[in-house]
Design an enzyme around this catalytic site. Structure first.
Site, PDB file in Angstrom:
ATOM      1  N   LYS A  74      13.631   2.822   3.717  1.00 13.23           N
ATOM      2  CA  LYS A  74      12.692   3.944   3.515  1.00 13.23           C
ATOM      3  C   LYS A  74      12.232   4.612   4.809  1.00 13.23           C
ATOM      4  O   LYS A  74      11.937   5.803   4.815  1.00 13.23           O
ATOM      5  CB  LYS A  74      11.463   3.473   2.727  1.00 13.23           C
ATOM      6  CG  LYS A  74      11.755   3.207   1.265  1.00 13.23           C
ATOM      7  CD  LYS A  74      10.493   2.917   0.486  1.00 13.23           C
ATOM      8  CE  LYS A  74      10.842   2.669  -0.969  1.00 13.23           C
ATOM      9  NZ  LYS A  74       9.654   2.608  -1.820  1.00 13.23           N
ATOM     10  N   ASP A 110       6.988   8.362  -4.245  1.00 11.40           N
ATOM     11  CA  ASP A 110       6.140   7.191  -4.527  1.00 11.40           C
ATOM     12  C   ASP A 110       4.674   7.611  -4.443  1.00 11.40           C
ATOM     13  O   ASP A 110       3.862   7.272  -5.312  1.00 11.40           O
ATOM     14  CB  ASP A 110       6.359   6.086  -3.476  1.00 11.40           C
ATOM     15  CG  ASP A 110       7.668   5.346  -3.646  1.00 11.40           C
ATOM     16  OD1 ASP A 110       8.180   5.287  -4.782  1.00 11.40           O
ATOM     17  OD2 ASP A 110       8.171   4.820  -2.639  1.00 11.40           O
TER      18      ASP A 110
END
Ligand code: ATR
Length: 290
Positions: A74, A110
């Site tokens: 990420k 997210d």
């Protein structure tokens, strides 16, 4: 597979992660593509850190439409992308990439997905006192969107230095004081006294550690909204205790399905069938719990 037949026009989306075998994203996205009759397919790619640059070049060369990025890529994928959405840039982590004809842009759904899990339930955030437990990558995403929406944050973490770093980052970005403490019962009790929302961003309570909770049940009250980003089990020990206390609860499944729905919309331009995506995840989780 999203269609009975893969055609010459099928657009490919996917996920890069390691490990990747337990992901629920292929089921969630392929169910969504199928329900809207979209000629797309979503596939998992096991990518080790050493292969990340080649994998990203390959995804670009193969003209993949977009992909999710999960652990451990990420943060490390960022230098290889061509641009970042503002939110992803501030958070310093990407979970969704859109490939526009070779130009790869990173997003953080997210964070936006967590916010949606509250706003879609009509849970107000602005001017609310929010206690965040944890100070890792997930905490940063949650803290950033909450602070952006005007929430007043307090951060507690097992390692107080990490809580301090997150608090300082939020203070620099939003100019509002963010108190932080070590994750201990006394500090939790004090922080929760005038809190409206509690969010667990740690992995405490995640399967197979189902009976653990980062917050003692006696500190939970009916006028709190308690959110857990852990989604397996669906009802964590923290959420079960919150329910018993009469508090409103938001499970990690909401954030998981919303981050997927937002990625789906970025790749296809179509409104995501959110209820179907959430139901698909819940079915898979129930099967795993059996
Ligand atoms: P993520 O990206 O999922 O947030 P991370 O960056 O590794 O993962 O962060 C994990 C968070 O969970 C941290 O806040 C961690 O606390 P420390 O900073 O003290 O390591 C927290 N965490 C993990 N296990 C924990 C435990 N058993 N008790 C309390 N906090 C825990």
């Amino acid at each position: 597979m999203s269609n009975e037949v893969i055609t010459g026009r099928t657009r490919v989306c996917g996920l890069i992660a390691s490990p990747v075998a337990h992901t629920m994203s292929p089921a969630m996205h392929n169910a969504a593509f199928r329900s809207l009759g979209l000629d797309y397919v979503y596939v998992p790619f096991l990518v080790e850190p050493v292969d990340l640059p080649n994998a990203l070049d390959g995804l670009r060369a193969l003209n993949v439409r977009g992909f999710n990025v999960s652990i451990p890529h990420k943060v490390t994928c960022i230098p290889f992308l061509d641009g970042l959405d503002t939110l992803a840039e501030h958070i310093g982590a990407v979970n969704t990439v859109v490939n526009n004809e070779g130009e790869m842009r990173g997003y953080n759904t997210d964070a936006e997905g967590f916010l949606r899990s509250l706003t879609e339930r009509r849970i107000p955030v602005a001017q609310r006192n929010v206690v965040i437990v944890g100070a890792g990558g997930a905490a940063r995403a949650v803290a950033y969107v909450l602070a952006r929406e005007g929430a007043c944050l307090t951060v507690l973490n097992r390692t107080p230095a990490a809580a301090g770093e997150l608090a300082e980052m939020m203070e620099d970005d939003f100019g509002r004081r963010v108190p932080y403490y070590a994750l201990e019962d006394g500090a939790l009790e004090e922080a929760l006294r005038d809190a409206h929302i509690l969010v667990n961003t740690t992995s405490v309570g995640m399967s197979p550690d189902n009976l653990s909770s980062p917050v003692p049940a006696r500190l939970l009250r009916a006028d709190l909204t308690v959110c857990d980003i852990v989604y397996n089990p669906v009802k964590t020990a923290l959420l079960a205790a919150a329910e018993t206390a009469g508090a409103a609860t938001v499970s990690g499944v909401e954030m998981l399905a919303w981050q997927g729905a937002l990625g789906f919309q970025l790749w296809t331009g179509a409104a995501a069938p959110f209820d179907l995506m959430r139901a698909t995840v819940l079915d898979l989780l129930r099967d795993r719990e059996d």
